[in-house]
Scaffold this motif. Sequence first.
Motif, PDB file in Angstrom:
ATOM      1  N   GLY A  16       0.816  -1.207   0.000  1.00 41.10           N
ATOM      2  CA  GLY A  16       0.000   0.000   0.000  1.00 41.10           C
ATOM      3  C   GLY A  16       0.846   1.251   0.000  1.00 41.10           C
ATOM      4  N   ALA A  20       1.074   4.270  -2.905  1.00 44.34           N
ATOM      5  CA  ALA A  20       0.884   5.686  -2.599  1.00 44.34           C
ATOM      6  C   ALA A  20       2.012   6.519  -3.184  1.00 44.34           C
ATOM      7  CB  ALA A  20       0.807   5.881  -1.083  1.00 44.34           C
ATOM      8  N   ASP A  23       1.618   6.927  -6.888  1.00 42.46           N
ATOM      9  CA  ASP A  23       0.572   7.901  -7.216  1.00 42.46           C
ATOM     10  C   ASP A  23       1.079   9.335  -7.164  1.00 42.46           C
ATOM     11  OD1 ASP A  23      -1.243   5.902  -7.655  1.00 42.46           O
ATOM     12  OD2 ASP A  23      -2.241   6.080  -5.707  1.00 42.46           O
ATOM     13  N   SER A 144      -6.524   2.367   8.092  1.00 38.22           N
ATOM     14  CA  SER A 144      -7.133   1.779   6.900  1.00 38.22           C
ATOM     15  C   SER A 144      -6.179   1.972   5.727  1.00 38.22           C
ATOM     16  CB  SER A 144      -8.471   2.463   6.595  1.00 38.22           C
ATOM     17  OG  SER A 144      -8.254   3.821   6.230  1.00 38.22           O
ATOM     18  N   VAL A 145      -6.476   1.339   4.603  1.00 31.46           N
ATOM     19  CA  VAL A 145      -5.649   1.500   3.407  1.00 31.46           C
ATOM     20  C   VAL A 145      -5.615   2.968   2.994  1.00 31.46           C
ATOM     21  CG1 VAL A 145      -5.428   0.907   0.969  1.00 31.46           C
ATOM     22  CG2 VAL A 145      -6.090  -0.852   2.613  1.00 31.46           C
ATOM     23  N   ALA A 146      -6.755   3.634   3.067  1.00 29.04           N
ATOM     24  CA  ALA A 146      -6.830   5.051   2.685  1.00 29.04           C
ATOM     25  C   ALA A 146      -6.017   5.916   3.637  1.00 29.04           C
ATOM     26  CB  ALA A 146      -8.288   5.506   2.664  1.00 29.04           C
ATOM     27  N   GLN A 147      -6.076   5.612   4.941  1.00 28.71           N
ATOM     28  CA  GLN A 147      -5.317   6.393   5.916  1.00 28.71           C
ATOM     29  C   GLN A 147      -3.820   6.198   5.731  1.00 28.71           C
ATOM     30  OE1 GLN A 147      -7.320   4.823   9.418  1.00 28.71           O
ATOM     31  NE2 GLN A 147      -8.230   6.823   9.851  1.00 28.71           N
ATOM     32  N   LYS A 149      -2.322   5.488   2.875  1.00 31.79           N
ATOM     33  CA  LYS A 149      -1.979   6.236   1.669  1.00 31.79           C
ATOM     34  C   LYS A 149      -1.847   7.724   1.980  1.00 31.79           C
ATOM     35  CE  LYS A 149      -3.518   7.227  -3.049  1.00 31.79           C
ATOM     36  NZ  LYS A 149      -4.534   6.959  -4.103  1.00 31.79           N
ATOM     37  N   GLU A 150      -2.764   8.240   2.788  1.00 33.95           N
ATOM     38  CA  GLU A 150      -2.725   9.651   3.154  1.00 33.95           C
ATOM     39  C   GLU A 150      -1.472   9.960   3.964  1.00 33.95           C
ATOM     40  OE1 GLU A 150      -5.583  12.988   5.339  1.00 33.95           O
ATOM     41  OE2 GLU A 150      -5.895  10.854   5.707  1.00 33.95           O
ATOM     42  N   SER A 153       1.624   9.883   1.701  1.00 38.09           N
ATOM     43  CA  SER A 153       1.603  11.042   0.815  1.00 38.09           C
ATOM     44  C   SER A 153       1.987  12.309   1.560  1.00 38.09           C
ATOM     45  CB  SER A 153       0.214  11.207   0.187  1.00 38.09           C
ATOM     46  OG  SER A 153      -0.121  10.089  -0.606  1.00 38.09           O
TER      47      SER A 153
END
Length: 286
Positions: A16, A20, A23, A144-147, A149-150, A153
């Motif tokens: 993950g 990120a 991206d 989470s996966v989104a957290q 990634k954030e 980033s």
Amino acid sequence: MELIIITGMSGAGKSGAIKALEDIGFYCVDNMPARLISQLTAICAETNGAISRTAVVTDMRGGALFHSLFEEIQTLDAQNIPYKILFLDADDATLMRRYKETRRKHPLIDRCDGSIEQAIKTERKLLSPVMERADYVIDTSILSVAQLKERVSMIFLDNAVTGMLVTCESFGFKYGPPHDADLIFDVRCLPNPFYIPALKHKTGLDREVSEYVMDHTEAQELYRRIEALVDYSLPLYLNEGKSQLTIAFGCTGGKHRSVTFAEKMYKHLSDKEHRVVVAHRDIIKV
């Protein structure tokens, strides 16, 4: 050239993390044998800037080749190639649950008689020197996966080789403290907006909540003292060459008091032109 070496515990989210980075413009290579890192940087250097930001994942999947990581680091140092090491971690219980859910094979399970628990303990021991050497450590146990990634980033969106990144984070003690925090301040001693009907379903991002929290003399005094401590400590961390500092504020649920303090500290450090980001781990949880 900018090089990020991603490593850490198996199952902690390295895939993950590299997605990120891809991206946000990094050239990424997963499952890179450690002994090939310096060769990759040499190839990238020949592109005349076409590939200037590179991230590689190297971990226990490389078997014996992984153990040459420190030799490669010495080679990078000798060649004056700037790099940062990002270490992904999670607690043992979370790693065991993830492996059971995905049914993936742990890279060390064969040498541990088929025991996932023993494989995790063995890997943690083997990786301990790498974790101590890392510039950035992210504990993904509750992310989470989104957290994740954030978080990645936020760290690397700017030039990762300049300055110390300060993260002002809020969290709720009911969900457990963040394991990657350097400084934790407990603000549960302050009046709780949760018990005010008009504020219960709002957060510290709402003006009414932040004003309620900071309207109390004890909150003003507590924040003043924390701010003074942080202002005194940051130059000391910088002098020691620290790349990342996480200042965490915790209240019961991570929605009101902790968010207010994290936002206030974020604004203070931003005004002083520190490289700073803010993160609210539990603000959307029920």
